[in-house]
Design a protein around this motif. Structure first.
Motif, short mmCIF file in Angstrom:
data_model
loop_
_atom_site.label_atom_id
_atom_site.label_comp_id
_atom_site.label_asym_id
_atom_site.label_seq_id
_atom_site.Cartn_x
_atom_site.Cartn_y
_atom_site.Cartn_z
N ASP A 118 13.48 37.82 -70.94
CA ASP A 118 14.73 37.06 -70.79
C ASP A 118 15.53 37.55 -69.57
O ASP A 118 16.73 37.77 -69.63
CB ASP A 118 15.58 37.18 -72.05
N ILE A 119 14.82 37.71 -68.46
CA ILE A 119 15.48 38.13 -67.22
C ILE A 119 16.29 36.96 -66.66
O ILE A 119 15.81 35.83 -66.60
CB ILE A 119 14.43 38.61 -66.18
N LYS A 120 17.49 37.25 -66.25
CA LYS A 120 18.37 36.20 -65.76
C LYS A 120 18.14 35.95 -64.27
O LYS A 120 17.63 36.81 -63.56
CB LYS A 120 19.85 36.59 -65.99
N GLY A 121 18.57 34.80 -63.82
CA GLY A 121 18.46 34.46 -62.41
C GLY A 121 17.22 33.66 -62.11
O GLY A 121 16.24 33.66 -62.88
N PRO A 122 17.21 32.94 -60.98
CA PRO A 122 16.06 32.11 -60.60
C PRO A 122 14.79 32.95 -60.38
O PRO A 122 14.86 34.10 -59.96
CB PRO A 122 16.51 31.46 -59.29
N LYS B 175 22.39 29.13 -52.35
CA LYS B 175 22.85 29.44 -53.71
C LYS B 175 23.68 30.72 -53.78
O LYS B 175 24.08 31.14 -54.86
CB LYS B 175 21.65 29.54 -54.65
N GLY B 176 23.90 31.35 -52.63
CA GLY B 176 24.70 32.57 -52.61
C GLY B 176 23.97 33.79 -53.12
O GLY B 176 24.59 34.78 -53.50
N ILE B 177 22.65 33.74 -53.14
CA ILE B 177 21.83 34.88 -53.59
C ILE B 177 21.62 35.84 -52.42
O ILE B 177 21.08 35.45 -51.38
CB ILE B 177 20.48 34.41 -54.14
N ASN B 178 22.05 37.08 -52.55
CA ASN B 178 21.85 38.05 -51.47
C ASN B 178 21.18 39.35 -51.91
O ASN B 178 20.96 40.25 -51.10
CB ASN B 178 23.19 38.38 -50.78
N LYS B 179 20.81 39.43 -53.21
CA LYS B 179 20.07 40.59 -53.71
C LYS B 179 18.89 40.08 -54.55
O LYS B 179 19.09 39.33 -55.51
CB LYS B 179 20.96 41.48 -54.57
N ILE B 180 17.69 40.49 -54.18
CA ILE B 180 16.51 40.02 -54.90
C ILE B 180 15.59 41.19 -55.28
O ILE B 180 15.65 42.26 -54.68
CB ILE B 180 15.70 38.99 -54.08
N ALA B 181 14.76 40.94 -56.27
CA ALA B 181 13.70 41.87 -56.65
C ALA B 181 12.36 41.23 -56.30
O ALA B 181 12.23 39.99 -56.34
CB ALA B 181 13.76 42.18 -58.14
N LEU B 182 11.39 42.04 -55.95
CA LEU B 182 10.06 41.55 -55.55
C LEU B 182 8.99 42.24 -56.39
O LEU B 182 8.94 43.46 -56.48
CB LEU B 182 9.82 41.82 -54.07
N LEU B 183 8.14 41.42 -56.99
CA LEU B 183 6.95 41.91 -57.71
C LEU B 183 5.74 41.30 -57.04
O LEU B 183 5.57 40.08 -57.02
CB LEU B 183 7.00 41.50 -59.18
N ASN B 184 4.89 42.13 -56.44
CA ASN B 184 3.72 41.61 -55.72
C ASN B 184 2.42 42.24 -56.21
O ASN B 184 2.41 43.37 -56.71
CB ASN B 184 3.86 41.82 -54.22
N ALA B 185 1.34 41.50 -56.07
CA ALA B 185 0.01 42.02 -56.38
C ALA B 185 -0.42 42.98 -55.28
O ALA B 185 0.07 42.91 -54.14
CB ALA B 185 -0.99 40.88 -56.50
N ASP B 186 -1.36 43.88 -55.61
CA ASP B 186 -1.84 44.83 -54.61
C ASP B 186 -2.99 44.28 -53.78
O ASP B 186 -3.72 45.02 -53.13
CB ASP B 186 -2.25 46.15 -55.27
N SER B 187 -3.14 42.95 -53.75
CA SER B 187 -4.17 42.28 -52.95
C SER B 187 -3.71 42.14 -51.51
O SER B 187 -2.54 42.40 -51.18
CB SER B 187 -4.44 40.89 -53.53
N ILE C 245 12.87 45.75 -63.11
CA ILE C 245 13.58 44.70 -62.36
C ILE C 245 14.78 44.18 -63.17
O ILE C 245 15.86 43.94 -62.63
CB ILE C 245 12.61 43.56 -62.00
N ARG C 246 14.58 44.03 -64.48
CA ARG C 246 15.67 43.57 -65.34
C ARG C 246 16.87 44.51 -65.27
O ARG C 246 18.03 44.09 -65.37
CB ARG C 246 15.19 43.42 -66.78
N GLY C 247 16.58 45.79 -65.10
CA GLY C 247 17.65 46.78 -65.05
C GLY C 247 18.32 46.90 -63.70
O GLY C 247 19.28 47.68 -63.55
N SER C 248 17.85 46.17 -62.70
CA SER C 248 18.44 46.23 -61.37
C SER C 248 19.57 45.21 -61.25
O SER C 248 19.83 44.43 -62.17
CB SER C 248 17.38 45.93 -60.31
N ASP C 249 20.21 45.18 -60.09
CA ASP C 249 21.29 44.21 -59.87
C ASP C 249 20.81 43.00 -59.07
O ASP C 249 21.61 42.30 -58.44
CB ASP C 249 22.49 44.87 -59.18
#
Length: 379
Positions: free
Chosen positions: A240-244, A159-171, A212-216
């Motif tokens: 209303d964060i955009k992107g998959p 899909k041409g996605i090369n920049k992602i954000a990650l939200l993970n649990a502390d488990s 994350i919404r404020g990132s690229d």
């Protein structure tokens, strides 16, 4: 073992002639039926018990009936260690299934290794069995984080996605998934431009997701188990964060669908094939195995099985198959698990070796989405 299950096992024994009857074989369980991950452990226990009941209904193995001695660890790492010692020292089990979460699976490793007890764990972190030369007695049944992340990032690449954000649990599951994703993202030309963490008992992830919404980032990954992943999904939609939005394989669960509601529609999950069996090719070797398991589970428990039920079922089936080869000799049981090749399970097709205690093969993973509250194969 509950009183009801004990009566069932005794009833089966009653139908075996004295000449056939042999000493029962005990398999331990560390599947949590209370605590914050009970939604994983309870179906895992049901799946494991179904496997035991199926074998016992046929007279067991060479006249041996199986008992599944499960101890509720309450999703607690300290109690998991205590339960493991009890199963080994007091209950005299020949193998153990569980725990269903990565944290508890990590916690019991030293106890397992010192006691030389074969274990098929259900945590999804590769670190549970790495390196295999120092963790010879523990194997995995679920899809691992690296395996499903490879499918997820291949989709991003397409899909041409090369920049992602990650939200993970502390488990344990969340931090292991974060580590593996950050380590391997560059192989797919992907950069993690934002990483945030939340606590397993947190009720609102809006602050982290606002950053994350404020990132690229072009897409977001949520890596967690339990209710937290559903809360994060709702917060993601509310902002209303955009992107998959991609989630870990722990989200391929009916509880997640129930808790996330319509917010789940359109998410992407690398998953086993359990929920889309009717859409599989007739030539897929897993199709008939999944269909048989799903029918038996629904008949026994009155509901469709979750992925965690399948994990428990596969782990128990492989443990029993290893016991059939190794009898009650724990070393031979361990060796039989490690020698398993092309075992067609519900969650995956499994092949283990001295250098691979993960088992699950890449061909077992498919990318799912959610449409109108149901899992579907992603387009």
């Amino acid at each position: 073992m509950t009183a009801k299950r004990m009566l069932i096992a005794l009833a089966v024994i009653a139908f075996i002639s004295p000449a056939q009857a042999q000493a029962p074989i005990k398999i331990g369980g560390l599947l949590e039926t209370s605590g914050f991950l009970a939604s994983l452990g309870k179906p895992g226990l049901d799946g494991a018990q179904l496997a035991v009941d199926e074998v016992n209904a046929k007279g067991g193995i060479k006249g041996h009936i199986f008992y599944h001695n499960n101890v509720n660890t309450e999703s607690d790492t300290n109690k998991s260690v205590t339960a493991t010692k009890r199963l080994i020292e007091q209950d005299a089990v020949v193998g153990i299934i569980g725990a269903m979460n990565s944290g508890s699976s990590f916690a019991i490793i030293d106890t397992i290794q010192n006691a030389q007890m074969p274990v098929i764990a259900n945590g999804g972190s590769r670190g549970i069995v790495l390196p295999p030369e120092t963790k010879q007695w523990i194997f995995l049944a679920p899809l691992t984080d690296v395996l499903v992340q490879s499918v997820m990032m291949e989709d991003m690449k397409k899909k041409g996605i090369n920049k992602i954000a990650l939200l993970n649990a502390d488990s344990g599951f969340g931090t292991s998934g974060r580590s593996e994703l950050e380590k391997r993202a560059s192989y797919y030309g992907i950069t993690v431009v934002m990483q945030e963490t939340f606590g397993s008992s947190d009720k609102d992830m809006t602050p982290q997701l606002t950053k994350i919404r404020g990132s690229d980032a072009q897409a977001t990954v949520i890596w967690a188990t339990g209710p937290g992943q559903a809360i994060a999904t709702k917060n993601y939609r509310q902002l209303d964060i955009k992107g998959p939005l991609y989630l870990s394989h722990a989200a391929n669960d009916f509880n997640y669908l129930r808790l996330a509601g319509e917010a789940a529609d359109g998410i992407l999950i690398p998953s086993s094939k359990l929920y889309v069996v009717d859409d599989l090719s007739p030539s897929d070797p897993q199709r008939s195995v999944i269909a048989s398991f799903s029918g038996a589970y629904e008949k026994k428990y009155g509901q469709k099985p979750s992925t965690f039920a399948a994990n428990g079922y596969d782990a128990m089936k492989m443990m029993i198959a290893a016991i059939e080869k190794g009898a009650a000799d724990k070393t031979k049981i361990r060796d039989a698990i490690e020698g398993t090749k092309d075992y067609v399970g519900v969650t995956a097709i499994y092949s283990y070796s001295p250098t691979d205690h993960f088992g699950a093969q890449a061909s077992s993973v498919t990318l799912l989405s959610v449409k109108d509250g149901k899992f579907v194969i992603a387009k």
